[in-house]
Scaffold this active site. Sequence first.
Site, PDB file in Angstrom:
ATOM      1  CD  GLU A  29      -2.496   1.321   2.706  1.00  0.00           C
ATOM      2  OE1 GLU A  29      -3.119   2.365   2.965  1.00  0.00           O
ATOM      3  OE2 GLU A  29      -2.471   0.341   3.465  1.00  0.00           O
ATOM      4  CG  ASP A 102      -0.641   1.862   6.017  1.00  0.00           C
ATOM      5  OD1 ASP A 102       0.486   1.388   5.809  1.00  0.00           O
ATOM      6  OD2 ASP A 102      -0.988   3.000   5.639  1.00  0.00           O
ATOM      7  CG  ASP A 104      -4.740   2.488   8.440  1.00  0.00           C
ATOM      8  OD1 ASP A 104      -4.986   1.677   7.525  1.00  0.00           O
ATOM      9  OD2 ASP A 104      -4.160   3.573   8.238  1.00  0.00           O
ATOM     10  CG  ASP A 106      -8.099   4.595   4.767  1.00  0.00           C
ATOM     11  OD1 ASP A 106      -9.328   4.408   4.663  1.00  0.00           O
ATOM     12  OD2 ASP A 106      -7.587   5.719   4.863  1.00  0.00           O
TER      13      ASP A 106
END
Length: 250
Positions: A29, A102, A104, A106
Site C-alpha cells: 500500500e 497499513d 488501520d 484504510d
Amino acid sequence: KLSAGGSLPDKLVDCISKDPKERELFIVEGNSAGGSAVSGRDANTQAILPLRGKILNVEKAQATRIEKNAEIYNMVTAIGAGQGEQFDVSKIKYDKVIIMTDADTDGAHIQNLLINFFYKKMKPLIELGHVYVACPPLYRVMKMVKGKTLEEFAWNEQDLEEAKKKIGSGYVVSRYKGLGEMDADQLWRTTMDPRTRKLLKLKIIDDQIAGDMVELFMGKNPAPRNRWISENVDFSNKGDFFVEEVKSRG
C-alpha cells in the site's frame, strides 16, 4: 483482455531469482511503504509492487472498467498467469503473493478489496496456497541505554505487555499508523524477514459460505449488508473463511 505474459509493469521492482518456487511478490500500500520495502527486502527473492490508492471492487465493477484499471493490470501482469477464464496456473511467477497494507481501517479496506479480487478473478491462486497477508506490528517499545537503542515490537496487547517487561522501565511506546512510519530495517525485521515475520495464509474453507460472504459485503445490494452490520457487533472472526495463521512464520 488481461492475459498471461506481457511486459512487466513499470512500478514492479522485481527480484533476481528466476525460480518461481522461491520468489515472493509483496503488493504494498502506497509509494512510501513501497520505497522502504524495496530498500529493506531480500533482492534475490522478494519483488515489490506498490499500489496507488484502492483498487476497484470487482464484485460491483463492470468488466470493461476492470480491464482498464491500471492497478489491477499491474498486478495481473506481474503475477503473469492472467485472470478469469484465461488464468493459467503454470505461468504463476511467484510462490507467495503477499498483501502488505497499513494496520488501520484504510489498510483493511484495501486488503479486503485485494482478497475480493483474487477470490473472484484468480481463485486458483488462493486454492493452491499462493496468497498471504502480511502482519505488520502495531507497537514499538524502545529506550536509549548508553547511546544504544533497545527496541521490541508488538502485534497485540499481550505482545505489548511482554515487550514492556523486556525493555524495562523508562520505555517509550509508539503506535504505528502505517507501514511508512517504519524505516527499511524495521520493516524487514518485523514484516518481511521469513525468519521472524508473521503471515496469514488465505484459505477457502467453505466455498459456498465464502461466496455468500463476498456477495454480502462486496455486492451491489446494501440492504443485507446494513442488516448484517446492525445485527453483528463482534467482528473477531471476520476472517475465518479465508485465513489461517502460518505457524512457522515462514
